[in-house]
Write an enzyme that holds these catalytic residues in place. Structure first.
Site, PDB file in Angstrom:
ATOM      1  N   CYS A 150       0.803  -1.226   0.000  1.00 15.78           N
ATOM      2  CA  CYS A 150       0.000   0.000   0.000  1.00 15.78           C
ATOM      3  C   CYS A 150       0.843   1.287   0.000  1.00 15.78           C
ATOM      4  O   CYS A 150       0.545   2.235  -0.727  1.00 15.78           O
ATOM      5  CB  CYS A 150      -0.963  -0.012   1.174  1.00 15.78           C
ATOM      6  SG  CYS A 150      -0.284  -0.693   2.689  1.00 15.78           S
ATOM      7  N   HIS A 243      -2.424   6.468   4.186  1.00 17.25           N
ATOM      8  CA  HIS A 243      -1.000   6.526   4.549  1.00 17.25           C
ATOM      9  C   HIS A 243      -0.404   7.833   4.008  1.00 17.25           C
ATOM     10  O   HIS A 243      -0.508   8.130   2.808  1.00 17.25           O
ATOM     11  CB  HIS A 243      -0.223   5.371   3.906  1.00 17.25           C
ATOM     12  CG  HIS A 243      -0.597   4.005   4.416  1.00 17.25           C
ATOM     13  ND1 HIS A 243      -1.380   3.781   5.518  1.00 17.25           N
ATOM     14  CD2 HIS A 243      -0.237   2.775   3.948  1.00 17.25           C
ATOM     15  CE1 HIS A 243      -1.512   2.480   5.713  1.00 17.25           C
ATOM     16  NE2 HIS A 243      -0.835   1.850   4.776  1.00 17.25           N
TER      17      HIS A 243
HETATM   18  P1  NAP Z   1      -7.068  -9.500   7.477  1.00 17.66           P
HETATM   19  O1  NAP Z   1      -8.076  -8.448   7.801  1.00 17.66           O
HETATM   20  O2  NAP Z   1      -6.350 -10.159   8.589  1.00 17.66           O
HETATM   21  O3  NAP Z   1      -7.822 -10.660   6.590  1.00 17.66           O
HETATM   22  C1  NAP Z   1      -7.204 -11.874   6.259  1.00 17.66           C
HETATM   23  C2  NAP Z   1      -8.150 -12.768   5.449  1.00 17.66           C
HETATM   24  O4  NAP Z   1      -7.454 -14.016   5.190  1.00 17.66           O
HETATM   25  C3  NAP Z   1      -9.457 -13.134   6.172  1.00 17.66           C
HETATM   26  O5  NAP Z   1     -10.507 -13.188   5.236  1.00 17.66           O
HETATM   27  C4  NAP Z   1      -9.177 -14.544   6.704  1.00 17.66           C
HETATM   28  O6  NAP Z   1     -10.347 -15.342   6.838  1.00 17.66           O
HETATM   29  C5  NAP Z   1      -8.317 -15.102   5.569  1.00 17.66           C
HETATM   30  N1  NAP Z   1      -7.532 -16.248   6.032  1.00 17.66           N
HETATM   31  C6  NAP Z   1      -6.686 -16.321   7.099  1.00 17.66           C
HETATM   32  N2  NAP Z   1      -6.172 -17.565   7.214  1.00 17.66           N
HETATM   33  C7  NAP Z   1      -6.714 -18.303   6.207  1.00 17.66           C
HETATM   34  C8  NAP Z   1      -6.580 -19.655   5.781  1.00 17.66           C
HETATM   35  N3  NAP Z   1      -5.794 -20.522   6.433  1.00 17.66           N
HETATM   36  N4  NAP Z   1      -7.260 -20.063   4.691  1.00 17.66           N
HETATM   37  C9  NAP Z   1      -8.064 -19.193   4.017  1.00 17.66           C
HETATM   38  N5  NAP Z   1      -8.241 -17.905   4.377  1.00 17.66           N
HETATM   39  C10 NAP Z   1      -7.564 -17.459   5.451  1.00 17.66           C
HETATM   40  O7  NAP Z   1      -5.936  -8.955   6.495  1.00 17.66           O
HETATM   41  P2  NAP Z   1      -5.983  -7.707   5.447  1.00 17.66           P
HETATM   42  O8  NAP Z   1      -5.531  -6.456   6.070  1.00 17.66           O
HETATM   43  O9  NAP Z   1      -7.301  -7.731   4.747  1.00 17.66           O
HETATM   44  O10 NAP Z   1      -4.822  -8.120   4.441  1.00 17.66           O
HETATM   45  C11 NAP Z   1      -4.984  -9.148   3.483  1.00 17.66           C
HETATM   46  C12 NAP Z   1      -3.769  -9.196   2.570  1.00 17.66           C
HETATM   47  O11 NAP Z   1      -3.663  -7.989   1.836  1.00 17.66           O
HETATM   48  C13 NAP Z   1      -2.451  -9.360   3.341  1.00 17.66           C
HETATM   49  O12 NAP Z   1      -1.599 -10.200   2.613  1.00 17.66           O
HETATM   50  C14 NAP Z   1      -1.936  -7.934   3.417  1.00 17.66           C
HETATM   51  O13 NAP Z   1      -0.540  -7.886   3.554  1.00 17.66           O
HETATM   52  C15 NAP Z   1      -2.397  -7.358   2.093  1.00 17.66           C
HETATM   53  N6  NAP Z   1      -2.590  -5.901   2.061  1.00 17.66           N
HETATM   54  C16 NAP Z   1      -3.318  -5.254   3.023  1.00 17.66           C
HETATM   55  C17 NAP Z   1      -3.492  -3.869   2.948  1.00 17.66           C
HETATM   56  C18 NAP Z   1      -4.282  -3.104   3.961  1.00 17.66           C
HETATM   57  O14 NAP Z   1      -4.312  -1.851   3.854  1.00 17.66           O
HETATM   58  N7  NAP Z   1      -4.960  -3.736   4.926  1.00 17.66           N
HETATM   59  C19 NAP Z   1      -2.932  -3.162   1.883  1.00 17.66           C
HETATM   60  C20 NAP Z   1      -2.216  -3.850   0.906  1.00 17.66           C
HETATM   61  C21 NAP Z   1      -2.041  -5.214   1.010  1.00 17.66           C
HETATM   62  P3  NAP Z   1     -11.088 -15.559   8.275  1.00 17.66           P
HETATM   63  O15 NAP Z   1     -11.834 -14.301   8.589  1.00 17.66           O
HETATM   64  O16 NAP Z   1     -11.977 -16.721   8.005  1.00 17.66           O
HETATM   65  O17 NAP Z   1      -9.996 -15.836   9.285  1.00 17.66           O
END
Ligand code: NAP
Length: 352
Positions: A150, A243
């Site tokens: 991001c 950010h």
């Molecule tokens: P998050 O809120 O923690 O969400 C993670 C997701 O992954 C949830 O839907 C979770 O499902 C799922 N998950 C976890 N373990 C799993 C498994 N074993 N099998 C299948 N699904 C699983 O994280 P986030 O902030 O959305 O980030 C997601 C990704 O995008 C990360 O790789 C992060 O680095 C990237 N990212 C995030 C941002 C940001 O601003 N947040 C920006 C750029 C990139 P459950 O709810 O069922 O546990």
């Protein structure tokens, strides 16, 4: 509806997954036909599985949809991945092997030698690596394309017009990153209230590496990174979304302040030329007030798809310094991936 491309969301319950669900509602080309997440969520209707944290209601056509496990048997052709990076790597490969176009936010495949890391205004030609990736990995119709970290999106979009017009040699950047960047529930309130956290795991390494690939070249079989030194310092602050980055740059060619402003103001790319649905009319918005951009007031500029730049001024160490603001879950994540998918459709890699 039936003529739209069927898309699924992997990690649909997470911070980025929820943004996908929100942004894809009424998309003119894509219809969400599958939601998936971990075993904890699988089998539940989306309303029960998700802890919805956005300020618009859950899209009505998704509310009752049952969440599936992340297995490559979903009723769709394209998957947007907002999976936790601890599991994203192999799951995304399984989907690509099964013939799905995988449009990922996760870090796992960004720096792979045959995977495009894309910002459609910056390096739309890097999709030319996809036929090579398919041959090399035996993916058939499937493939993996990624969007950057991001903070990298904000930095690299701001650097692109400077790199094109003047050349960029050195960059120093310090970030103030929002809480939603850590997912949900993310950072404990006891840690971050009345505080700034001066460490975000792996973030500085990503910011120092990814812009070189994005601003480099692709000849269809390999990437040649730009020769550029980036030094990053990343901090978590108690802002919800957006950010803010303090950037100093050393240019190859001498430039006047008004020329730098003009480079920002007039920047445009292929998404604008193609009129892609998620393309902001102005990918960079230059604010000329002394105290802008600010996350609360400026993060939703162009529906969160623009990078807002301001306070452009000479730097005593390098040549120029400025601020750049990016909405981390829209232009920095879900919106970035939707624009990537639109580019890939326009180029014939999906939906053909
Ligand atoms: P998050 O809120 O923690 O969400 C993670 C997701 O992954 C949830 O839907 C979770 O499902 C799922 N998950 C976890 N373990 C799993 C498994 N074993 N099998 C299948 N699904 C699983 O994280 P986030 O902030 O959305 O980030 C997601 C990704 O995008 C990360 O790789 C992060 O680095 C990237 N990212 C995030 C941002 C940001 O601003 N947040 C920006 C750029 C990139 P459950 O709810 O069922 O546990």
């Amino acid at each position: 509806m039936s003529e739209k491309i069927r898309v699924g969301i992997l990690g649909a319950t997470g911070a980025v997954g929820q943004r996908f669900a929100q942004l894809l509602e009424n998309h003119p080309w894509f219809a969400v036909t599958a939601l998936s997440a971990s075993e904890r969520s699988a089998g539940k209707p989306y309303t029960e599985a998700v802890n919805w944290r956005l300020d618009t209601p859950i899209p009505s056509e998704l509310a009752g949809m049952v969440v599936s496990a992340c297995e490559p048997n979903l009723p769709c052709d394209v998957v947007f991945s907002g999976l936790d990076s601890s599991v994203a790597g192999p799951i995304e490969e399984q989907f690509a092997t099964a013939g799905y176009a995988v449009i990922s936010n996760s870090r796992n495949h960004r720096m792979d030698e045959d995977v495009p890391l894309l910002i459609p205004e910056v390096n739309p030609d890097h999709t030319a690596i996809i036929p090579h990736q398919r041959r090399r990995r035996g993916y058939g119709r499937g493939f993996i394309a990624t969007n950057p970290n991001c903070s990298t999106v904000g930095l690299t979009m701001a650097l692109k017009p400077l790199a094109d017009r003047f050349g960029v040699r050195q960059v120093s950047v310090a970030t103030m990153q929002a809480l939603s960047g850590a997912g949900y529930p993310g950072v404990s309130s006891m840690d971050v209230l009345d505080n700034v956290l001066p460490y975000i795991k792996d973030e500085e390494e990503k910011m120092e590496r990814e812009p070189l690939k994005l601003l480099g070249r692709c000849d269809g079989e390999r990437f040649e990174p730009l020769v550029l030194t980036v030094s990053a310092q990343c901090n978590r602050v108690h802002v919800l979304d957006g950010h803010l980055e303090c950037v100093s740059v050393k240019l190859e060619k001498k430039a006047e302040p008004e020329e730098v402003n003009d480079a920002f103001r007039t920047f445009s790319g292929l998404p604008q030329a193609l009129g892609l649905p998620f393309a902001p009319a102005r990918p960079i918005v230059l604010r000329e007030e002394a105290d802008r951009p600010q996350p609360r007031f400026d993060r939703d500029t162009e529906h969160g798809m623009a990078v807002v730049v301001g306070r452009v001024r000479p730097c005593r160490l390098l040549d120029f310094k400025f601020l750049a603001l990016v909405h981390n879950t829209i232009r920095g994540a879900a919106g970035a991936a939707v624009l990537n998918a639109e580019l890939l459709k326009a180029q014939g890699y999906i939906g053909a």
